[in-house]
Design an enzyme around this catalytic site. Structure first.
Site, short mmCIF file in Angstrom:
data_model
loop_
_atom_site.label_atom_id
_atom_site.label_comp_id
_atom_site.label_asym_id
_atom_site.label_seq_id
_atom_site.Cartn_x
_atom_site.Cartn_y
_atom_site.Cartn_z
N HIS A 101 0.82 -1.21 0.00
CA HIS A 101 0.00 0.00 0.00
C HIS A 101 0.86 1.27 0.00
O HIS A 101 0.35 2.35 -0.29
CB HIS A 101 -1.01 -0.01 1.15
CG HIS A 101 -0.46 0.32 2.50
ND1 HIS A 101 -0.22 -0.64 3.46
CD2 HIS A 101 -0.13 1.49 3.07
CE1 HIS A 101 0.24 -0.06 4.56
NE2 HIS A 101 0.31 1.24 4.34
N ASP A 132 0.16 -7.54 1.47
CA ASP A 132 0.55 -6.14 1.62
C ASP A 132 2.07 -5.97 1.73
O ASP A 132 2.57 -5.26 2.60
CB ASP A 132 -0.14 -5.48 2.82
CG ASP A 132 -0.12 -3.95 2.71
OD1 ASP A 132 0.43 -3.43 1.73
OD2 ASP A 132 -0.64 -3.29 3.62
N SER A 215 4.42 2.93 7.79
CA SER A 215 4.22 1.72 7.00
C SER A 215 5.48 1.36 6.22
O SER A 215 6.08 2.20 5.56
CB SER A 215 3.07 1.91 6.00
OG SER A 215 1.84 1.79 6.62
#
Length: 363
Positions: A101, A132, A215
């Site tokens: 992402h 992911d 992230s």
């Protein structure tokens, strides 16, 4: 569990930073008026007793600083055009592992390493949204690039002290601290706001602050080993999907290595290790408009469900003893299973309840 990806869409952000220190004095009172006795019992500054009391804190601080010195040079900031995230140097050939992402639909990126302000260019090798994860590669590998050391997921325990390293809100080379607060979590990522919608098993839950931009960064133990990639922050739907402080999730190092190794070697994931029924489905509701199962819209020919006799129109209501009400609950029920494993599927066909023993396939 609702969770949202923690990438940042904030650019050029200037934040005033303030550090507050609070000194607390603990005073013990005694009866009597013998001032000499009181003075005799006091600890003088610089005494052996005071030094022994502060030594554990000094040792812990030194440990933190050592871990940061060892690992932070392997953590990078990734600019993916319309978003910012973090990444970890995977090898000395310039491969960097991050979240899918974070890269989104982009193919080229600007990367800033912690040891310098020079911006480097990188290109996408491959993304694997189902877990992911993604790997990008620096176009030109600078000398002295330091790969991170990845730990063993099975050795991660609740209560371990961990540090999260990344670029929250674009503040590169930031470090937060907490503990492993749970292991083995299965979490479904939101598909809104750039998320992949992936259901990820065996995630590490941590109290270390995970903010937008973290992230793809590193969750690190005190042995300077990466034990996970911070990916999600929990949100509270009852509070308008605001962040739930102190609840973040990281993809375990074992899965990161499994996916990254395949992408580096083959340019794609060839062995997901993820179980599947090999169907497409949709959530159905009951007469009260409550989720009541997953209707099979399509069944892959020769796949797990097809081989077990399931067909389009069947409504799955249980996997083993786990109630299935939505497509998400179905994904979560299968997340910890392995291809080749046998499960009992309970389903409805024309209103009649039936069961089938299914040998699971692979995503």
């Amino acid at each position: 569990m609702d969770a949202s990806p923690s990438r940042s869409r904030v650019h050029g952000l200037a934040l005033p930073l303030a550090a507050g220190l609070c000194a607390i004095a603990l005073v013990s009172g005694c009866s009597g008026s013998n001032s000499n006795a009181s003075q005799a019992g006091a600890t003088k500054p610089g005494s052996t007793q005071q030094n022994s009391a502060t030594r554990p804190a000094d040792d812990l601080q030194a440990g933190f600083q050592t871990v940061i010195k060892n690992v932070l040079p392997s953590v990078v900031q990734i600019d993916a055009s319309n978003s910012l995230g973090s990444g970890i140097v995977y090898d000395d050939k310039g491969h960097i592992v991050t979240n899918a992402h974070v890269v989104g639909e982009e193919k080229t990126f600007k990367v800033t390493i912690a040891t310098g302000e020079k911006v480097l260019s990188a290109s996408l090798v491959a993304a694997y949204p189902q877990q992911d994860l993604a790997v990008i590669k620096l176009d030109d590998v600078p000398s002295g690039l330091e790969p991170a050391t990845f730990g063993e997921s099975e050795k991660v325990e609740v209560g371990q002290i961990v540090l999260a390293m990344g670029s929250p809100l674009g503040l590169s080379s930031s470090v937060t601290q907490g503990i492993v607060s749970a292991v083995g979590r299965t979490v479904t990522e939101s598909s809104a706001g750039g998320g992949t919608g992936a259901t990820i098993a065996n995630m590490v839950q941590t109290s270390a602050a995970i903010n937008p931009g973290n992230s793809g960064g590193a969750l690190v133990n005190l042995d300077s080993e990466v034990i996970g990639i911070p990916t999600l922050g929990a949100v509270d739907p009852e509070m308008g999907d605001s962040a739930a402080p102190g609840i973040g999730f990281a993809i375990p190092a074992s899965m990161v290595k499994k996916v990254a190794e395949q992408i580096v070697k083959n340019g794609k994931v060839t062995d997901s290790g993820r179980a599947a029924l090999n169907i497409t489905g949709r959530t159905v509701v009951d007469d009260n408009y409550q989720p009541a199962g997953v209707a099979l819209v399509g069944v892959t020919k020769g796949g797990a469900a097809d081989e077990a006799g399931l067909r389009a129109g069947d409504i799955i209501t249980k996997i083993g003893d786990t109630q299935i009400t939505t497509i998400i609950s179905l994904s979560e029920a299968l997340a910890a299973d392995k291809p080749g494993q046998k499960v009992t599927v309970t389903y409805l066909r024309n209103g009649a309840q039936k069961t089938a023993d299914v040998t699971l396939g692979e995503i």
